[in-house]
Structure formats: C-alpha cells, structure tokens
Design a protein around this motif. Sequence first.
Motif, short mmCIF file in Angstrom:
data_model
loop_
_atom_site.label_atom_id
_atom_site.label_comp_id
_atom_site.label_asym_id
_atom_site.label_seq_id
_atom_site.Cartn_x
_atom_site.Cartn_y
_atom_site.Cartn_z
N LYS A 74 0.70 -1.12 -0.18
CA LYS A 74 -0.14 -0.04 0.18
C LYS A 74 0.98 1.37 -0.11
O LYS A 74 2.07 1.33 0.32
CB LYS A 74 -0.88 0.01 1.14
N LEU A 75 0.19 2.43 -0.48
CA LEU A 75 1.08 3.52 -0.36
C LEU A 75 0.54 4.58 0.75
O LEU A 75 -0.70 4.21 1.18
CB LEU A 75 0.70 4.46 -1.63
N PHE A 82 -1.51 14.62 -2.20
CA PHE A 82 -0.31 15.41 -2.44
C PHE A 82 0.13 15.77 -3.85
O PHE A 82 0.43 16.62 -4.10
CB PHE A 82 1.06 14.66 -1.60
N VAL A 83 -0.07 14.48 -4.59
CA VAL A 83 0.17 14.66 -5.91
C VAL A 83 -0.43 15.38 -6.74
O VAL A 83 -0.10 16.43 -7.44
CB VAL A 83 0.31 13.26 -6.70
N LYS A 84 -1.67 15.46 -6.49
CA LYS A 84 -2.62 16.45 -6.89
C LYS A 84 -2.39 18.04 -6.68
O LYS A 84 -2.43 18.98 -7.44
CB LYS A 84 -3.91 16.08 -6.43
N THR A 85 -2.23 17.94 -5.56
CA THR A 85 -1.66 19.40 -4.99
C THR A 85 -0.70 19.96 -5.51
O THR A 85 -0.64 21.25 -6.09
CB THR A 85 -1.44 19.47 -3.66
N CYS A 86 0.41 19.06 -5.88
CA CYS A 86 1.59 19.59 -6.66
C CYS A 86 1.30 19.98 -8.01
O CYS A 86 1.70 20.79 -8.67
CB CYS A 86 2.73 18.42 -6.39
N ARG A 87 0.57 19.34 -8.56
CA ARG A 87 0.10 19.37 -10.17
C ARG A 87 -0.74 21.01 -10.09
O ARG A 87 -0.46 21.66 -11.00
CB ARG A 87 -0.94 18.30 -10.55
N GLU A 88 -1.59 20.90 -9.13
CA GLU A 88 -2.55 22.12 -9.16
C GLU A 88 -1.61 23.36 -9.27
O GLU A 88 -1.95 24.46 -9.63
CB GLU A 88 -3.46 21.99 -8.17
N GLN A 89 -0.67 23.21 -8.26
CA GLN A 89 0.10 24.56 -7.80
C GLN A 89 1.58 24.51 -8.80
O GLN A 89 2.39 25.44 -8.44
CB GLN A 89 0.52 24.46 -6.52
N ASP A 101 12.69 -0.09 -10.49
CA ASP A 101 11.65 0.39 -11.45
C ASP A 101 10.43 -0.60 -11.37
O ASP A 101 9.31 0.07 -11.18
CB ASP A 101 12.20 0.48 -12.83
N PHE A 102 10.45 -1.85 -11.55
CA PHE A 102 9.12 -2.51 -11.90
C PHE A 102 8.12 -2.35 -10.75
O PHE A 102 7.08 -2.38 -10.70
CB PHE A 102 9.57 -4.00 -12.11
N TYR A 103 8.66 -2.39 -9.41
CA TYR A 103 7.70 -2.47 -8.32
C TYR A 103 7.13 -0.96 -8.18
O TYR A 103 5.98 -0.50 -7.68
CB TYR A 103 7.92 -3.23 -7.04
N ILE A 104 8.03 -0.10 -8.52
CA ILE A 104 7.41 1.61 -8.19
C ILE A 104 6.25 1.92 -9.07
O ILE A 104 5.18 2.24 -8.88
CB ILE A 104 8.84 2.49 -8.66
N GLU A 105 6.77 1.17 -10.68
CA GLU A 105 5.71 1.53 -11.81
C GLU A 105 4.28 0.96 -11.37
O GLU A 105 3.24 1.24 -11.56
CB GLU A 105 6.17 0.91 -13.27
N LYS A 110 -1.26 0.89 -9.80
CA LYS A 110 -2.50 0.22 -9.23
C LYS A 110 -3.19 1.53 -8.25
O LYS A 110 -4.45 1.06 -8.21
CB LYS A 110 -1.69 -0.79 -8.01
N PHE A 111 -2.45 2.27 -7.84
CA PHE A 111 -3.18 3.34 -7.33
C PHE A 111 -3.69 4.56 -8.23
O PHE A 111 -3.67 5.59 -7.72
CB PHE A 111 -2.46 3.79 -5.88
N ASP A 112 -3.60 4.22 -9.54
CA ASP A 112 -4.08 5.32 -10.55
C ASP A 112 -3.21 6.71 -10.48
O ASP A 112 -3.68 7.47 -10.56
CB ASP A 112 -5.32 5.77 -10.43
N LEU A 113 -1.99 6.47 -10.15
CA LEU A 113 -0.85 7.74 -10.23
C LEU A 113 -0.09 7.39 -11.37
O LEU A 113 0.84 6.84 -11.29
CB LEU A 113 -0.05 7.62 -8.67
N THR A 114 -0.50 7.85 -12.45
CA THR A 114 0.32 7.89 -13.49
C THR A 114 0.81 9.25 -13.85
O THR A 114 0.63 10.24 -13.44
CB THR A 114 -0.71 7.26 -14.75
#
Length: 224
Positions: A74-75, A82-89, A101-105, A110-114
């Motif tokens: 889990k994350l 936090f990712v969303k806030t960074c993008r908005e700002q 790389d393989f488990y990070i990707e 898996k958690f829709d963070l592309t």
Amino acid sequence: MVEKKCLIAVDFDGTISTRDVGYSFFHHFSGGKNDELLPFWKSGEMSTRECLIREAALVKTSKEQAFKFLEDFKLDKAFPEFVKTCREQDISLTIISDGLDFYIEFLLNKFDLTGIKAISNKAIFENGGISIMFPYDNRRCQSCGSCKEERIEDLKKQHQGEADVVFIGDGYSDVCAVKAADVLFAKKDLKKYCDDNSIEYLDYDDFDDVKSKLVDLGYMKGLS
Ligand SMILES: [Mg+2]
Ligand SMILES: [Zn+2]
C-alpha cells in the motif's frame, strides 16, 4: 500566499509505500538469505550496487509470481492528494529511488498515479530470476546505485537553480540526498541518522503532514 518556489524529490520505499517493497521482495524471493548482506550494506562496507547484484543473484521467481506478491503493498494514504496539489500548484515532483523500477511502476499504476517521473535502478526478469541494471551513472559517489545527491544536482540544473529542493525520505538510502536538499523531511532511520549527525530536518508522519509544513514554510498554498 506562496512566497517561495520549490521542486520536490521523494524517496519511494517506506516513504511513498508504507513498507519497504524492495527489502520485502528480496527477503521473500531469497528465502530470507538477503538478510546476511544487509549489515555490510548498512555499515558502508558494501556498496548499493554490489548489494543489489548479490541480492538479485539469490532471487528465484517468475515475473508473474513477483507481480502477484506486489498486490499486497500500500501507499501512504495522503500521497495521491499530495500529487494532485503539486500538479494544481505547478510544483515539480520526482521520485528518486535507489530501488527498482518494476515495483515502483506497478504500485503507482495500481493506485492510478500515472505520469509521475521516477528515477531508479532497473530490474530485468530472466532465467527464473532477476538481473539489475544501473541506468544512472554516478559522477563521484561510490556507495549508491543511483546517487540521490547527484540526481538532485541534475534536477537543480534542469530548473536553473531557481527553486529550493525539498527532499522527503525515511532511510539509509537517503543519506546522500541530505547533502543536496535545501529542505529535508525525515522519519525512521533517516531521522536517526540526522539526529546522530546533527543535521537539521523536519519530522513528518505522512504526506498530509508534509503538505501542511510546506504551506507554513511558504512553498505551497493552503486552503483559503
Ligand atoms: Mg526509503
Ligand atoms: Zn551517493
């Protein structure tokens, strides 16, 4: 009001993921034999490159088994927001990992963070196991697989040094990052390392905590 500009670099294992995925992977698929190597790595006698190569040599798994194992991880619950806030700002966020790389990707997907840039070492599944590649060369550091201090220097250069680098980490693989970060967030082993070496840091529990501290510091806008 945002007063200062920053770019964010963040560790993956134990920082974005709640558990250390790389350690768990090697532990599981080496039948615990990787534990014999870790004291040499932690003491600095063995480099990360050597440790990863030797851990990989102990691994027996198919790609399918490996990805099935990753399903349980889990994350940090606050990381997507936090990712969303960074993008908005319009704040740049890069994952800098000395893991694989393989488990990070897999876990980001898996958690829709592309679309998050992730810098790490690379694993190739072959012959019933894995082999490791190091796509990022270190200019000076002999300890790391991909040195976080040098990767942060690269990021600073890309941004013409106009922004402060905020680094968020949790462990021994973050020790080099400490030297290059302008603002440091530390927990667990990294916090202990900072305490032992009189290095200034900000304590945190999760990414909500990081966010509110960045708002207080004037790097992020809070809710108005
Ligand atoms: Mg970590
Ligand atoms: Zn290093």
